[in-house]
Design an enzyme around this catalytic site. Structure first.
Site, mmCIF file in Angstrom:
data_model
loop_
_atom_site.group_PDB
_atom_site.id
_atom_site.type_symbol
_atom_site.label_atom_id
_atom_site.label_comp_id
_atom_site.label_asym_id
_atom_site.label_seq_id
_atom_site.Cartn_x
_atom_site.Cartn_y
_atom_site.Cartn_z
ATOM 1 N N GLU A 35 0.872 -1.179 0.000
ATOM 2 C CA GLU A 35 0.000 0.000 0.000
ATOM 3 C C GLU A 35 0.913 1.234 0.000
ATOM 4 O O GLU A 35 1.246 1.785 1.036
ATOM 5 C CB GLU A 35 -0.928 -0.001 1.208
ATOM 6 C CG GLU A 35 -1.998 1.072 1.122
ATOM 7 C CD GLU A 35 -2.860 1.155 2.356
ATOM 8 O OE1 GLU A 35 -3.891 1.850 2.292
ATOM 9 O OE2 GLU A 35 -2.514 0.559 3.392
ATOM 10 N N HIS B 108 -5.665 5.867 -1.792
ATOM 11 C CA HIS B 108 -4.924 7.059 -1.368
ATOM 12 C C HIS B 108 -4.770 7.981 -2.574
ATOM 13 O O HIS B 108 -3.673 8.388 -2.949
ATOM 14 C CB HIS B 108 -3.586 6.673 -0.754
ATOM 15 C CG HIS B 108 -3.739 6.029 0.590
ATOM 16 N ND1 HIS B 108 -3.812 6.753 1.742
ATOM 17 C CD2 HIS B 108 -3.879 4.738 0.952
ATOM 18 C CE1 HIS B 108 -3.972 5.933 2.779
ATOM 19 N NE2 HIS B 108 -4.024 4.698 2.307
ATOM 20 N N HIS C 270 -9.882 0.425 0.700
ATOM 21 C CA HIS C 270 -10.731 0.949 1.788
ATOM 22 C C HIS C 270 -11.618 2.116 1.329
ATOM 23 O O HIS C 270 -11.343 3.269 1.577
ATOM 24 C CB HIS C 270 -9.941 1.273 3.057
ATOM 25 C CG HIS C 270 -8.655 2.019 2.924
ATOM 26 N ND1 HIS C 270 -8.534 3.205 2.238
ATOM 27 C CD2 HIS C 270 -7.431 1.755 3.445
ATOM 28 C CE1 HIS C 270 -7.300 3.640 2.320
ATOM 29 N NE2 HIS C 270 -6.598 2.767 3.055
ATOM 30 N N ASN D 25 -12.216 5.945 2.529
ATOM 31 C CA ASN D 25 -11.083 6.436 3.316
ATOM 32 C C ASN D 25 -9.935 6.850 2.407
ATOM 33 O O ASN D 25 -9.543 6.113 1.505
ATOM 34 C CB ASN D 25 -10.594 5.373 4.306
ATOM 35 C CG ASN D 25 -11.660 4.999 5.326
ATOM 36 O OD1 ASN D 25 -12.038 3.852 5.449
ATOM 37 N ND2 ASN D 25 -12.164 5.982 6.042
ATOM 38 N N ARG E 37 -21.458 18.145 -6.722
ATOM 39 C CA ARG E 37 -20.920 18.730 -7.958
ATOM 40 C C ARG E 37 -19.584 18.106 -8.361
ATOM 41 O O ARG E 37 -19.093 18.371 -9.456
ATOM 42 C CB ARG E 37 -20.752 20.253 -7.794
ATOM 43 C CG ARG E 37 -22.070 21.014 -7.813
ATOM 44 C CD ARG E 37 -21.858 22.517 -7.894
ATOM 45 N NE ARG E 37 -21.237 23.053 -6.692
ATOM 46 C CZ ARG E 37 -21.912 23.464 -5.613
ATOM 47 N NH1 ARG E 37 -23.245 23.413 -5.616
ATOM 48 N NH2 ARG E 37 -21.291 23.940 -4.559
ATOM 49 N N ASP F 142 -7.761 -4.163 7.644
ATOM 50 C CA ASP F 142 -6.795 -3.056 7.743
ATOM 51 C C ASP F 142 -6.240 -2.995 9.169
ATOM 52 O O ASP F 142 -5.945 -1.925 9.701
ATOM 53 C CB ASP F 142 -7.453 -1.718 7.369
ATOM 54 C CG ASP F 142 -6.448 -0.620 7.063
ATOM 55 O OD1 ASP F 142 -5.477 -0.888 6.347
ATOM 56 O OD2 ASP F 142 -6.631 0.513 7.551
#
Length: 363
Positions: A121, A186, A207, A210, A218, A264
């Site tokens: 990750e 991320h 995830h 998150n 919009r 996680d």
């Protein structure tokens, strides 16, 4: 002598089969037949859980203590809790730490039990959506760097989380060509950028909700791109801390078989760049930033049933067959049927753990 799980229940497709005897010979389910016992069954057998993102277990955080002993301790702890397959996850870190963890995983591979490989990750993430990741190590990947990383990994790197909006297409395509499961995460991608990434072949999302661009009326963001795409999958942390249970509930209604559970999970750690401090059922960094969970896969399944109104059958699949299919290990845990490997979890009526069977033997 064959092992028999007597007078139990299990799901066959969408049907709950009651009063069944599951017969295990060696490490294989050899037969399933109606039980001679006619009293009400008070257990249910489900496949072993698959966790594609876990950092630590048994008080060992793998990246902080990268050793065969750490992986073995994690394996023991997770097996006892019903996780019969997992990817040890590594957060953004120095190249030295990454190399050491990969080296250990390769050395451990020949004797590994339920550790299926690594999930990296980072470090190829978007600095605007780092969460608890260390910004000093975050960078854009080069194709040469990715080639060297995958070559050094020699097959143990099964999954990678990247921010596709800051990576070159050739990097993403190379990972896909090497059979690495690529997960969007991320990331600050727009709806359009995320949709384009899924169209290029990125299979899943790390995830959900998150550390990513959010839904706005919009600016639809990454979650809307996942919901709208025909194939994109997503993992979710069902602890009520990382994602509210009502949001887990509506995400599952939209995604169905495209949503799967991860823990996680981390462990308390006071050394290195990831110093996790437990607060109730969550972990935070020293500055208070939410980091990992304290979940087990069984707890995640129970939360889905109890707090999210998700059916037991669907919740079980979210923790077993859906992640297994994503990384191509359906043979380990996808079905309860004759001829399948006997990686099984026995639960009572309240979904409490009664027994874990791994390769035909009680753990």
């Amino acid at each position: 002598m064959p092992k028999v799980i007597s007078n139990t229940s299990y799901f066959q497709g969408n049907d709950l089969k009651k009063n069944q005897d599951i017969i295990i010979d060696s490490d294989i389910i050899s037969a399933i037949k109606e039980s001679d016992h006619k009293e009400t069954s008070h257990s249910i057998v489900v496949p072993g859980f698959i966790d594609l993102q876990i950092y630590g277990a048994g008080d060992r955080l793998f990246s902080a203590e990268p050793s065969i002993e750490s992986l073995s301790i994690m394996e023991d702890d997770l097996l006892k809790k019903g996780t019969t397959g997992f990817l040890a996850c590594m957060a953004t870190n120095s190249q030295e730490v990454f190399n050491e963890c990969i080296k250990v995983a390769k050395e451990h591979r020949s004797t590994a039990r339920n550790c299926l490989g690594l999930h990296l990750e980072g470090p190829f993430l978007n600095p605007k959506r780092l969460g608890a990741h260390v910004p000093a190590f975050v960078r854009k990947a080069s194709l040469d760097e990715i080639k060297k990383l995958i070559d050094f990994g020699d097959g143990v790197i099964k999954m990678m989380t990247i921010a596709p909006e800051i990576q070159d297409d050739e990097v993403i395509q190379y990972l896909l060509d090497q059979s690495v499961v690529v997960s969007l995460g991320h990331s600050n991608a727009t709806f359009e950028e995320a949709t384009a990434a899924y169209n290029k072949g990125i299979q899943t999302t790390t995830h959900l909700f998150n550390a990513m661009s959010p839904i706005h009326h919009r600016e639809p963001g990454i979650p809307t791109a996942v919901f709208s795409h025909a194939r994109a999958m997503a993992s979710i942390i069902a602890d009520g801390q990382h994602v509210d249970f009502e949001v887990v509930k509506f995400a599952q209604k939209l995604l169905k078989e495209r949503l799967f559970l991860i823990t996680d999970a981390v462990t308390a750690c006071s050394t290195g760049p990831y110093q996790h401090i437990q607060e109730g059922n969550k972990f935070v960094m020293p500055d208070g930033t939410l980091s990992g969970s304290s979940l087990t896969m069984l707890e995640a399944v129970k939360n889905c049933v109890i707090h999210c109104g998700i059916s037991l059958n669907d919740a079980i699949k979210m923790g077993t067959s859906y992640p297994a299919k994503l990384i191509g290990v359906e043979n380990l845990t996808a079905n309860i049927a004759a001829g399948e490997q006997a990686n099984l979890v026995v639960l009572d009526d309240a979904l409490n753990l009664k027994e874990v069977i791994f390769k035909g033997k009680t753990v």
